[in-house]
Design a protein around this motif. Structure first.
Motif, PDB file in Angstrom:
ATOM      1  N   THR A 101      -1.956  10.133  -9.320  1.00  0.00           N
ATOM      2  CA  THR A 101      -1.619  11.198  -8.707  1.00  0.00           C
ATOM      3  C   THR A 101      -0.226  11.268  -8.224  1.00  0.00           C
ATOM      4  O   THR A 101       0.228  10.072  -7.943  1.00  0.00           O
ATOM      5  CB  THR A 101      -2.564  11.675  -7.449  1.00  0.00           C
ATOM      6  OG1 THR A 101      -2.393  10.445  -6.611  1.00  0.00           O
ATOM      7  CG2 THR A 101      -3.930  11.855  -7.773  1.00  0.00           C
ATOM      8  N   HIS A 102       0.575  12.458  -7.969  1.00  0.00           N
ATOM      9  CA  HIS A 102       1.913  12.582  -7.793  1.00  0.00           C
ATOM     10  C   HIS A 102       1.916  13.095  -6.112  1.00  0.00           C
ATOM     11  O   HIS A 102       2.072  14.161  -5.887  1.00  0.00           O
ATOM     12  CB  HIS A 102       2.568  13.321  -8.699  1.00  0.00           C
ATOM     13  CG  HIS A 102       2.588  12.760 -10.132  1.00  0.00           C
ATOM     14  ND1 HIS A 102       1.684  12.865 -10.985  1.00  0.00           N
ATOM     15  CD2 HIS A 102       3.509  11.988 -10.773  1.00  0.00           C
ATOM     16  CE1 HIS A 102       2.016  12.081 -11.920  1.00  0.00           C
ATOM     17  NE2 HIS A 102       3.212  11.529 -11.736  1.00  0.00           N
ATOM     18  N   ASN A 103       1.730  12.158  -5.206  1.00  0.00           N
ATOM     19  CA  ASN A 103       2.073  12.300  -3.904  1.00  0.00           C
ATOM     20  C   ASN A 103       2.716  11.278  -3.059  1.00  0.00           C
ATOM     21  O   ASN A 103       2.564  10.134  -3.848  1.00  0.00           O
ATOM     22  CB  ASN A 103       0.702  12.712  -3.199  1.00  0.00           C
ATOM     23  CG  ASN A 103      -0.260  11.948  -3.251  1.00  0.00           C
ATOM     24  OD1 ASN A 103       0.200  10.592  -2.794  1.00  0.00           O
ATOM     25  ND2 ASN A 103      -1.366  11.907  -3.794  1.00  0.00           N
ATOM     26  N   PRO A 104       3.419  11.381  -2.202  1.00  0.00           N
ATOM     27  CA  PRO A 104       4.256  10.535  -1.474  1.00  0.00           C
ATOM     28  C   PRO A 104       3.149   9.127  -1.180  1.00  0.00           C
ATOM     29  O   PRO A 104       3.649   7.934  -1.186  1.00  0.00           O
ATOM     30  CB  PRO A 104       4.726  11.068  -0.222  1.00  0.00           C
ATOM     31  CG  PRO A 104       4.698  12.476  -0.620  1.00  0.00           C
ATOM     32  CD  PRO A 104       3.520  12.544  -1.436  1.00  0.00           C
ATOM     33  N   ASP A 105       1.997   9.373  -0.680  1.00  0.00           N
ATOM     34  CA  ASP A 105       1.379   8.271  -0.366  1.00  0.00           C
ATOM     35  C   ASP A 105       0.778   7.480  -1.655  1.00  0.00           C
ATOM     36  O   ASP A 105       1.074   6.232  -1.413  1.00  0.00           O
ATOM     37  CB  ASP A 105      -0.256   8.981   0.243  1.00  0.00           C
ATOM     38  CG  ASP A 105      -0.908   7.836   1.065  1.00  0.00           C
ATOM     39  OD1 ASP A 105      -0.316   6.840   1.645  1.00  0.00           O
ATOM     40  OD2 ASP A 105      -2.214   7.519   0.889  1.00  0.00           O
ATOM     41  N   ASN A 106       0.624   7.922  -2.600  1.00  0.00           N
ATOM     42  CA  ASN A 106       0.317   7.131  -3.713  1.00  0.00           C
ATOM     43  C   ASN A 106       1.512   6.541  -4.409  1.00  0.00           C
ATOM     44  O   ASN A 106       1.615   5.227  -4.886  1.00  0.00           O
ATOM     45  CB  ASN A 106      -0.242   7.967  -5.046  1.00  0.00           C
ATOM     46  CG  ASN A 106      -0.880   7.150  -5.939  1.00  0.00           C
ATOM     47  OD1 ASN A 106      -1.605   6.278  -5.757  1.00  0.00           O
ATOM     48  ND2 ASN A 106      -0.959   7.640  -7.429  1.00  0.00           N
ATOM     49  N   ALA A 107       2.657   7.105  -4.473  1.00  0.00           N
ATOM     50  CA  ALA A 107       4.063   6.501  -4.568  1.00  0.00           C
ATOM     51  C   ALA A 107       4.112   5.097  -3.711  1.00  0.00           C
ATOM     52  O   ALA A 107       4.543   4.167  -4.248  1.00  0.00           O
ATOM     53  CB  ALA A 107       5.256   7.401  -4.623  1.00  0.00           C
ATOM     54  N   ARG A 108       3.929   5.372  -2.392  1.00  0.00           N
ATOM     55  CA  ARG A 108       4.139   4.348  -1.541  1.00  0.00           C
ATOM     56  C   ARG A 108       3.434   3.131  -1.795  1.00  0.00           C
ATOM     57  O   ARG A 108       3.739   2.095  -1.560  1.00  0.00           O
ATOM     58  CB  ARG A 108       3.867   4.991  -0.202  1.00  0.00           C
ATOM     59  CG  ARG A 108       4.109   3.871   1.027  1.00  0.00           C
ATOM     60  CD  ARG A 108       3.558   4.280   2.385  1.00  0.00           C
ATOM     61  NE  ARG A 108       2.274   4.831   2.473  1.00  0.00           N
ATOM     62  CZ  ARG A 108       1.046   4.095   2.174  1.00  0.00           C
ATOM     63  NH1 ARG A 108       0.978   2.900   2.051  1.00  0.00           N
ATOM     64  NH2 ARG A 108      -0.052   4.799   2.232  1.00  0.00           N
ATOM     65  N   ARG A 109       2.054   3.495  -1.958  1.00  0.00           N
ATOM     66  CA  ARG A 109       1.322   2.308  -2.307  1.00  0.00           C
ATOM     67  C   ARG A 109       1.661   1.628  -3.457  1.00  0.00           C
ATOM     68  O   ARG A 109       1.400   0.336  -3.581  1.00  0.00           O
ATOM     69  CB  ARG A 109      -0.331   2.998  -2.554  1.00  0.00           C
ATOM     70  CG  ARG A 109      -1.166   3.176  -1.533  1.00  0.00           C
ATOM     71  CD  ARG A 109      -2.589   3.499  -1.776  1.00  0.00           C
ATOM     72  NE  ARG A 109      -2.798   4.591  -2.762  1.00  0.00           N
ATOM     73  CZ  ARG A 109      -2.661   5.984  -2.388  1.00  0.00           C
ATOM     74  NH1 ARG A 109      -2.883   6.187  -1.058  1.00  0.00           N
ATOM     75  NH2 ARG A 109      -3.323   6.398  -3.279  1.00  0.00           N
ATOM     76  N   PHE A 110       2.070   2.123  -4.820  1.00  0.00           N
ATOM     77  CA  PHE A 110       2.482   1.541  -5.788  1.00  0.00           C
ATOM     78  C   PHE A 110       3.889   0.639  -5.456  1.00  0.00           C
ATOM     79  O   PHE A 110       3.929  -0.272  -5.921  1.00  0.00           O
ATOM     80  CB  PHE A 110       2.949   2.737  -6.781  1.00  0.00           C
ATOM     81  CG  PHE A 110       3.486   1.960  -8.049  1.00  0.00           C
ATOM     82  CD1 PHE A 110       2.306   1.155  -9.045  1.00  0.00           C
ATOM     83  CD2 PHE A 110       4.773   2.244  -8.645  1.00  0.00           C
ATOM     84  CE1 PHE A 110       2.758   0.617 -10.096  1.00  0.00           C
ATOM     85  CE2 PHE A 110       5.005   1.748  -9.960  1.00  0.00           C
ATOM     86  CZ  PHE A 110       4.238   0.605 -10.564  1.00  0.00           C
ATOM     87  N   ALA A 111       4.844   1.239  -4.521  1.00  0.00           N
ATOM     88  CA  ALA A 111       6.112   0.805  -4.245  1.00  0.00           C
ATOM     89  C   ALA A 111       5.613  -0.641  -3.480  1.00  0.00           C
ATOM     90  O   ALA A 111       6.107  -1.836  -3.551  1.00  0.00           O
ATOM     91  CB  ALA A 111       6.809   1.301  -3.253  1.00  0.00           C
ATOM     92  N   GLU A 112       4.462  -0.713  -2.615  1.00  0.00           N
ATOM     93  CA  GLU A 112       3.873  -1.781  -1.911  1.00  0.00           C
ATOM     94  C   GLU A 112       3.389  -2.885  -2.751  1.00  0.00           C
ATOM     95  O   GLU A 112       3.618  -4.013  -2.635  1.00  0.00           O
ATOM     96  CB  GLU A 112       3.107  -1.445  -0.937  1.00  0.00           C
ATOM     97  CG  GLU A 112       3.313  -0.577   0.148  1.00  0.00           C
ATOM     98  CD  GLU A 112       2.466  -0.103   1.171  1.00  0.00           C
ATOM     99  OE1 GLU A 112       1.181  -0.150   1.032  1.00  0.00           O
ATOM    100  OE2 GLU A 112       2.680   0.488   2.393  1.00  0.00           O
TER     101      GLU A 112
END
Length: 155
Positions: A78-89
């Motif tokens: 999904t393209h949302n800030p929370d998902n991007a943050r999880r991937f970055a982590e």
């Protein structure tokens, strides 16, 4: 301080340090025809301004058993800030990921990953990336030959 505020000596110092970060101020002095004390002051100013972020050694991947270089593209679920943050982590804890870039276009991320062999690459993709909740799709490519590799910026 930005690129526009650098004079010829600053640029020469940066260029020489990109090639060999072990250069002393005396070494720099000889190469750019400026006193060692001036080189020291300028280097310190460049460090304080953040233009020199760190010094590091460039290691030989092959001699360390990490000769397989892989380019991996990732599409998020999904393209949302929370998902991007999880991937970055996730990426922050993976030492085999040398580079990670967020992209425009079809793929969301491009990763440069080193592994010792194909099995390690397979394990990385199948056991680390694909099971992660933020990831939808992964595509891998193995680098056959590196034609150019540098961290040196054009000055």
């Amino acid at each position: 301080m930005d690129r526009a505020h650098l004079d010829q000596f600053d640029r020469k110092i940066l260029a020489h340090l990109q090639r060999d970060a072990r250069l002393t101020n005396n070494d720099l002095s000889e190469r750019i025809n400026l006193s060692a004390s001036q080189c020291s002051r300028r280097r310190q100013r460049l460090e304080e301004a953040g233009l020199i972020r760190s010094y590091r050694a460039v290691l030989d991947r092959d001699l360390l058993g990490l000769s397989l270089v892989n380019i991996i593209t990732v599409t998020l679920a999904t393209h949302n800030p929370d998902n991007a943050r999880r991937f970055a982590e996730l990426l922050s804890g993976l030492p085999e990921v040398l580079e990670a870039h967020a992209l425009t276009g079809e793929m969301d991320y491009l990763l440069k990953v080193v592994t010792p062999d194909l099995k390690s690459l397979s394990d990385f993709v199948n056991d680390v990336l694909l099971p992660h909740q933020s990831v939808q799709h992964v595509k891998t490519a193995i680098v056959l030959q590196t034609l150019k590799e540098t961290a040196a910026l054009p000055l």
